[in-house]
Design an enzyme around this catalytic site. Structure first.
Site, mmCIF file in Angstrom:
data_model
loop_
_atom_site.group_PDB
_atom_site.id
_atom_site.type_symbol
_atom_site.label_atom_id
_atom_site.label_comp_id
_atom_site.label_asym_id
_atom_site.label_seq_id
_atom_site.Cartn_x
_atom_site.Cartn_y
_atom_site.Cartn_z
ATOM 1 C CD GLU A 51 -21.432 -40.536 -40.054
ATOM 2 O OE1 GLU A 51 -21.158 -39.754 -40.982
ATOM 3 O OE2 GLU A 51 -22.408 -41.302 -40.081
ATOM 4 C CB CYS A 83 -20.093 -44.091 -41.191
ATOM 5 S SG CYS A 83 -19.949 -42.876 -42.509
ATOM 6 C CD1 TRP A 169 -37.965 -3.886 -54.197
ATOM 7 C CD2 TRP A 169 -38.582 -6.006 -54.499
ATOM 8 N NE1 TRP A 169 -37.188 -4.399 -55.206
ATOM 9 C CE2 TRP A 169 -37.559 -5.703 -55.411
ATOM 10 C CE3 TRP A 169 -39.117 -7.285 -54.534
ATOM 11 C CZ2 TRP A 169 -37.061 -6.624 -56.336
ATOM 12 C CZ3 TRP A 169 -38.626 -8.198 -55.447
ATOM 13 C CH2 TRP A 169 -37.607 -7.867 -56.331
ATOM 14 C CB THR A 195 -44.892 -15.690 -62.578
ATOM 15 O OG1 THR A 195 -45.944 -15.879 -61.638
ATOM 16 C CG2 THR A 195 -43.757 -14.942 -61.934
ATOM 17 C CB ALA A 300 -55.117 -21.578 -55.934
HETATM 18 C C1 AOF Z 1 -24.207 -38.464 -46.631
HETATM 19 N N1 AOF Z 1 -23.388 -37.779 -45.784
HETATM 20 O O1 AOF Z 1 -22.441 -37.457 -43.805
HETATM 21 C C2 AOF Z 1 -23.948 -39.234 -44.015
HETATM 22 C C3 AOF Z 1 -24.826 -39.944 -44.896
HETATM 23 O O2 AOF Z 1 -24.399 -42.351 -51.474
HETATM 24 P P1 AOF Z 1 -23.587 -42.352 -50.234
HETATM 25 O O3 AOF Z 1 -22.670 -43.488 -50.108
HETATM 26 O O4 AOF Z 1 -22.899 -41.021 -50.007
HETATM 27 O O5 AOF Z 1 -24.614 -42.568 -49.030
HETATM 28 C C4 AOF Z 1 -25.635 -41.669 -48.819
HETATM 29 C C5 AOF Z 1 -26.467 -42.126 -47.645
HETATM 30 O O6 AOF Z 1 -25.665 -42.299 -46.495
HETATM 31 C C6 AOF Z 1 -27.478 -41.086 -47.256
HETATM 32 O O7 AOF Z 1 -28.661 -41.253 -47.976
HETATM 33 C C7 AOF Z 1 -27.691 -41.355 -45.779
HETATM 34 O O8 AOF Z 1 -28.670 -42.355 -45.621
HETATM 35 C C8 AOF Z 1 -26.354 -41.922 -45.306
HETATM 36 N N2 AOF Z 1 -25.557 -40.995 -44.462
HETATM 37 N N3 AOF Z 1 -24.910 -39.500 -46.188
HETATM 38 O O9 AOF Z 1 -24.312 -38.107 -47.798
HETATM 39 C C9 AOF Z 1 -23.222 -38.116 -44.518
HETATM 40 N N4 AOF Z 1 -23.769 -39.602 -42.754
HETATM 41 ZN ZN ZN Z 2 -21.831 -42.876 -43.680
#
Ligand code: AOF
Ligand code: ZN
Length: 363
Positions: A51, A83, A169, A195, A300
């Site tokens: 945002e 935001c 492959w 593996t 599994a």
């Molecule tokens: C993001 N990017 O564009 C939006 C998020 O640790 P912070 O302050 O970066 O906050 C992370 C949280 O903010 C994330 O878990 C989500 O809930 C909210 N929105 N986070 O990293 C973004 N809009």
């Molecule tokens: Zn935000």
């Protein structure tokens, strides 16, 4: 109209793929008088939210504009200020949200804050696509355990190798390219010790500017050869063994740790690593997503342990027959009613191959 701008925002969000984990992929578009005046996405973990990037990029005042954002705007002080405050200060008139933020720190409070400030908020545009884009984030932020994708490649007759054990492959180039995209997007890649011993794989992401996932080896009795390519290689390695052998393994652990390998001793389940417990431990280490490229036994065990969220079966147009291995071994389920059920199954064409993907219905 809302859907078109939201789709645009979704495409922006995708550009953060492989760079924002464990945070969500978020895109935002600012629209005024029918024109896009700003756009942004969450580019790198810890950096500005989408945002804020959209508002900052605006070519004119955002006053009276509509903001389209794939995820509810945050309302908390985290690595960045809320935001919601930026949106209010910039006098944005309306906010169109793809999905509510499942993060307990937000969970509707962002929407409420905007509405309280007199901003019109519309929620749920292209919600399904927005949820799919952030399926990893949704699981990890609500359960603190990684989202798990099990991936298998097989022939038309359901074999993962020939009777002689050849598997390179089975699928075509396009499918193998997809796997590298997955390795870029997922934080961890999990394989069984079988593996590692048999194929000695590198398990790196071979995309240009791609990111290597952490390699997680399920190795109950710590059999890993010190000469394995993954040891001392470019990827981080975590080995999961059972607690029962911790005392006996002191010397080997020391050697492994000197080479940068982390060894986790996990409670045993029938003398093998309890995968559910392993997921909890990996979640604590910040690993939000795991790709299982495991081989039939690990597949599994993972399905049986109930840790798998999503499956992808790549099916190639070749037939090999015989008593060759199939994607899921183990003891097998005798009663069809007890089978593991998959929902939302989708079919995609990947080059010459077919991809079937769906979500496990948890019992
Ligand atoms: C993001 N990017 O564009 C939006 C998020 O640790 P912070 O302050 O970066 O906050 C992370 C949280 O903010 C994330 O878990 C989500 O809930 C909210 N929105 N986070 O990293 C973004 N809009
Ligand atoms: Zn935000």
């Amino acid at each position: 109209m809302h859907e078109n701008y939201m789709r645009y925002a979704l495409n922006l969000a995708k550009q953060g793929g492989g760079k924002v984990s464990p945070n969500p992929l978020v895109g935002a578009v600012l629209v005024k008088e029918g024109r896009i005046i700003g756009e942004g996405y969450h580019e790198v973990y810890g950096a500005n939210h989408a945002e804020v990037n959209a508002i900052k990029s605006a070519s004119q005042k955002s006053e009276g504009a509509t903001l389209y954002v794939t995820l509810e705007p945050c309302n908390h002080y985290g690595k960045t200020p809320p935001c919601t405050e930026t949106i209010i200060q910039n006098k944005i008139m309306r906010v169109v949200v793809g999905m509510r933020d499942p993060n307990p720190l937000v969970a509707g409070s962002g929407i409420k804050r905007l509405e309280d400030a007199g901003i019109e908020v519309i929620v749920g545009i292209l919600e399904e696509e927005c949820r799919k884009l952030n399926e990893i984030f949704i699981k990890y932020i609500t359960k603190q355990e990684p989202f798990v994708l099990l991936k298998a490649a097989m022939t038309l007759d359901g074999k993962i190798a020939t009777v002689a054990g050849q598997s390179k492959w089975i699928t075509g180039e396009a499918s193998r390219e997809m796997v590298h995209q997955l390795r870029n997007a997922y934080s961890g890649i999990l394989v069984g010790i079988g593996t590692v011993i048999k194929d000695d794989p590198l398990l790196t992401c071979r995309l240009v500017s791609g990111r290597n996932p952490v390699i997680i080896v399920v190795d109950s009795t710590l059999r890993i050869p010190m000469s394995s390519k993954i040891i001392g290689g470019t990827s981080k390695v975590i080995i999961a063994a059972v607690k029962e052998i911790e005392e006996m393994a002191v010397d080997k652990v020391k050697k492994l740790e000197e080479l940068g390998v982390k060894v986790l001793f996990i409670e045993a389940y029938k003398h093998r690593v309890n995968l559910k417990e392993l997921m909890i431990q990996l979640g604590k280490l910040g690993i939000d997503s795991i790709l299982i490229e495991g081989g039939a036994e690990v597949n599994a065990s993972a399905l049986e342990a109930g840790i798998v969220d999503k499956v992808q079966f790549y099916i190639a147009p070749q037939i090999v027959g015989g008593q060759a291995k199939t994607p899921v071994a183990g003891r097998g389920i005798a009663d069809l009613e007890e089978s593991i059920k998959v929902e939302n199954l989708q079919i995609k064409r990947i080059g010459e191959d077919i991809l079937l993907e769906g979500y496990i219905i948890q019992k």
